[in-house]
Motif scaffolding. Structure first.
Motif, PDB file in Angstrom:
ATOM      1  N   LYS A 173       0.834  -1.210   0.000  1.00 58.78           N
ATOM      2  CA  LYS A 173       0.000   0.000   0.000  1.00 58.78           C
ATOM      3  C   LYS A 173       0.865   1.255   0.000  1.00 58.78           C
ATOM      4  N   ARG A 174       1.929   1.262   0.797  1.00 58.97           N
ATOM      5  CA  ARG A 174       2.823   2.419   0.847  1.00 58.97           C
ATOM      6  C   ARG A 174       3.492   2.615  -0.506  1.00 58.97           C
ATOM      7  N   GLU A 175       3.920   1.532  -1.116  1.00 59.84           N
ATOM      8  CA  GLU A 175       4.542   1.622  -2.432  1.00 59.84           C
ATOM      9  C   GLU A 175       3.546   2.109  -3.482  1.00 59.84           C
ATOM     10  N   ALA A 176       2.290   1.687  -3.365  1.00 59.53           N
ATOM     11  CA  ALA A 176       1.248   2.143  -4.289  1.00 59.53           C
ATOM     12  C   ALA A 176       0.981   3.641  -4.099  1.00 59.53           C
ATOM     13  N   MET A 177       1.008   4.110  -2.846  1.00 64.36           N
ATOM     14  CA  MET A 177       0.816   5.540  -2.576  1.00 64.36           C
ATOM     15  C   MET A 177       1.944   6.362  -3.187  1.00 64.36           C
ATOM     16  N   LEU A 178       3.171   5.900  -3.000  1.00 65.19           N
ATOM     17  CA  LEU A 178       4.319   6.609  -3.556  1.00 65.19           C
ATOM     18  C   LEU A 178       4.246   6.613  -5.087  1.00 65.19           C
ATOM     19  N   ALA A 179       3.883   5.482  -5.671  1.00 64.80           N
ATOM     20  CA  ALA A 179       3.755   5.415  -7.132  1.00 64.80           C
ATOM     21  C   ALA A 179       2.661   6.363  -7.628  1.00 64.80           C
ATOM     22  N   ALA A 180       1.552   6.424  -6.914  1.00 65.03           N
ATOM     23  CA  ALA A 180       0.456   7.316  -7.309  1.00 65.03           C
ATOM     24  C   ALA A 180       0.887   8.777  -7.207  1.00 65.03           C
ATOM     25  N   LEU A 181       1.625   9.117  -6.160  1.00 62.94           N
ATOM     26  CA  LEU A 181       2.124  10.489  -6.016  1.00 62.94           C
ATOM     27  C   LEU A 181       3.120  10.840  -7.107  1.00 62.94           C
ATOM     28  N   ARG A 182       3.969   9.880  -7.460  1.00 64.38           N
ATOM     29  CA  ARG A 182       4.962  10.135  -8.512  1.00 64.38           C
ATOM     30  C   ARG A 182       4.327  10.223  -9.897  1.00 64.38           C
ATOM     31  N   ALA A 183       3.156   9.647 -10.047  1.00 63.45           N
ATOM     32  CA  ALA A 183       2.488   9.610 -11.354  1.00 63.45           C
ATOM     33  C   ALA A 183       1.606  10.830 -11.616  1.00 63.45           C
ATOM     34  N   THR A 184       1.512  11.737 -10.657  1.00 58.84           N
ATOM     35  CA  THR A 184       0.612  12.873 -10.827  1.00 58.84           C
ATOM     36  C   THR A 184       1.329  14.183 -10.533  1.00 58.84           C
ATOM     37  N   THR A 185       0.810  15.251 -11.105  1.00 58.36           N
ATOM     38  CA  THR A 185       1.281  16.600 -10.777  1.00 58.36           C
ATOM     39  C   THR A 185       0.186  17.368 -10.042  1.00 58.36           C
ATOM     40  N   GLU A 186      -0.846  16.658  -9.593  1.00 60.23           N
ATOM     41  CA  GLU A 186      -2.006  17.277  -8.954  1.00 60.23           C
ATOM     42  C   GLU A 186      -1.801  17.663  -7.499  1.00 60.23           C
ATOM     43  N   HIS A 187      -0.743  17.180  -6.855  1.00 54.16           N
ATOM     44  CA  HIS A 187      -0.500  17.459  -5.436  1.00 54.16           C
ATOM     45  C   HIS A 187      -1.722  17.056  -4.612  1.00 54.16           C
TER      46      HIS A 187
END
Length: 156
Positions: free
Chosen positions: A10-24
């Motif tokens: 889950k933590r890795e998925a959160m980091l991946a989701a944050l890295r995949a967006t510029t929406e902050h």
């Protein structure tokens, strides 16, 4: 002694989701993004893991916008623009050279040795400016049309 944390999907998925967006995104936005893939995910888990990621220096809190903390996986210093109308957060990466270029001036004029900076600019984003201009144009057209109708009524 350094704390060693076990890997978390889950933590890795959160980091991946944050890295995949510029929406902050906010924690809630991340929760809504990841919930379909991780049905057992709770909002508390998202908050706890964002805290862990921030402690590890993998994400940063950009700002509190409308009472909610916004996160960014781009951790190097950079400027943000926050729209006061729609709460959009935009990276202003093109300004970094100019801002970092001021470090020498700061050292020369004030005797300080700058190491990093945080700059947040607020105002209206391009979308909100366009909506505002569209509204102003529509409103002025309506006022003109009403005046013309009133003028016609007084003539007849």
């Amino acid at each position: 002694m350094e704390t060693v944390r076990k890997k978390s999907r889950k933590r890795e998925a959160m980091l991946a989701a944050l890295r995949a967006t510029t929406e902050h995104p906010t924690a809630e936005m991340l929760y809504n993004t990841l919930k379909p893939e991780y049905p057992e995910l709770s909002l508390g888990t998202v908050y706890r893991n964002l805290s862990v990621l921030a402690e590890e220096g993998l994400v940063v809190s950009v700002a509190h916008v409308n009472g909610q903390e916004r996160y960014d996986a781009r951790v190097e210093p950079h400027t943000h623009f926050i729209c006061r109308r729609c709460a959009r957060v935009i990276d202003l990466l093109e300004l970094e050279d100019a801002i970092s270029g001021m470090y020498g001036e700061i050292e020369h004029r004030f005797g300080c040795l700058p190491e990093s900076h945080t700059l947040t600019v607020s105002g209206l984003c391009p979308n909100c400016c366009a909506r505002l201009n569209e509204f102003a144009f529509t409103r002025s057209d309506a006022v003109r049309d009403i005046k013309n109708v009133l003028r016609l009524k007084t003539i007849t």
